[in-house]
Scaffold this motif. Structure first.
Motif, PDB file in Angstrom:
ATOM      1  N   THR A 177      37.335  59.565  37.497  1.00 27.37           N
ATOM      2  CA  THR A 177      37.628  57.910  37.899  1.00 27.37           C
ATOM      3  C   THR A 177      38.871  57.623  38.635  1.00 27.37           C
ATOM      4  N   HIS A 178      38.744  56.664  39.608  1.00 31.05           N
ATOM      5  CA  HIS A 178      39.607  56.181  40.424  1.00 31.05           C
ATOM      6  C   HIS A 178      40.082  54.858  39.690  1.00 31.05           C
ATOM      7  N   TYR A 179      41.448  54.941  39.102  1.00 30.17           N
ATOM      8  CA  TYR A 179      41.945  53.889  38.045  1.00 30.17           C
ATOM      9  C   TYR A 179      42.937  53.356  38.969  1.00 30.17           C
ATOM     10  N   VAL A 180      43.169  51.985  38.944  1.00 24.03           N
ATOM     11  CA  VAL A 180      44.330  51.302  39.622  1.00 24.03           C
ATOM     12  C   VAL A 180      44.688  50.162  38.840  1.00 24.03           C
ATOM     13  N   LEU A 181      45.857  50.106  38.714  1.00 18.22           N
ATOM     14  CA  LEU A 181      46.811  49.237  38.175  1.00 18.22           C
ATOM     15  C   LEU A 181      47.535  48.082  39.002  1.00 18.22           C
ATOM     16  N   THR A 182      47.609  46.811  39.129  1.00 17.70           N
ATOM     17  CA  THR A 182      48.330  46.255  39.859  1.00 17.70           C
ATOM     18  C   THR A 182      49.060  44.975  39.091  1.00 17.70           C
ATOM     19  N   TRP A 183      50.231  44.775  39.774  1.00 19.21           N
ATOM     20  CA  TRP A 183      51.023  43.659  39.380  1.00 19.21           C
ATOM     21  C   TRP A 183      51.540  43.126  40.469  1.00 19.21           C
ATOM     22  N   ASP A 184      51.463  41.775  40.613  1.00 22.01           N
ATOM     23  CA  ASP A 184      51.666  41.031  41.680  1.00 22.01           C
ATOM     24  C   ASP A 184      52.803  40.141  41.075  1.00 22.01           C
ATOM     25  N   ALA A 185      53.946  40.336  41.508  1.00 25.01           N
ATOM     26  CA  ALA A 185      55.317  39.689  41.099  1.00 25.01           C
ATOM     27  C   ALA A 185      55.076  38.035  41.689  1.00 25.01           C
TER      28      ALA A 185
END
Length: 170
Positions: free
Chosen positions: A74-82
């Motif tokens: 599985t292709h997992y992505v975590l994003t944080w937009d400051a």
């Protein structure tokens, strides 16, 4: 990314396997950051998918996502937009995080500021590496193919394109 003297690091991306039988049912995927405040204190923020929200949770804007990808590549992505403190989790190009938990800090800017020194640890916790783990802290039993870090929060379209490229072997 580790945080000295703590089980959780500055940036953490983990599976919470104690809630459901992850191999057969549901995988809870969680992002967790520890931000160093200007006064040196700690600001903890987290986000995850919500497999089986209650009727009350649904009425409060929660969205269920069982994330039935356990045991699969599985292709997992975590994003944080400051710029607006938005924290999201994606699986195979689709957002799976619960929208009720994505907006952090009231939607105001919240840049990541790390405790130092720090180092990457993949597949376990610093407490496991240092021999001070609690019973619930175990190393990952799966496999990781690639880890990438970007200097900006990727859009859902970017994440979808990356997933399609990976799926095509490029």
């Amino acid at each position: 990314m580790s945080k000295p003297g703590d089980w959780a690091g500055n940036i953490n991306f983990m599976a919470e396997t104690g809630w459901y039988d992850a191999a057969k049912d549901t995988l809870v995927v969680k992002g967790y950051v520890k931000i160093k405040n200007a006064d040196g204190g700690e600001n903890n923020q987290d986000v995850r998918n919500s497999p089986k929200p209650s009727a009350e949770d649904l009425a409060n804007g929660h969205v269920g996502n069982a994330n039935r990808n356990a045991g699969k590549l599985t292709h997992y992505v975590l994003t944080w937009d400051a710029t607006n403190a938005m924290f999201k989790v994606y699986a195979n190009g689709q957002k799976i995080s619960n929208p009720a938990w994505e907006s952090r800090n009231g939607g105001n800017a919240l840049p990541l500021n790390f405790f130092t020194p720090t180092r990457p640890i993949i597949g376990t916790f610093l407490s496991v590496v240092s021999g001070t783990a609690e019973t619930w802290q175990r190393s990952m039993t799966g496999e990781i193919d690639e880890v990438r870090v970007y200097k900006k929060a990727l859009s859902q379209a970017d994440i979808g394109f990356l997933y399609e490229l990976e799926k095509a072997g490029r």
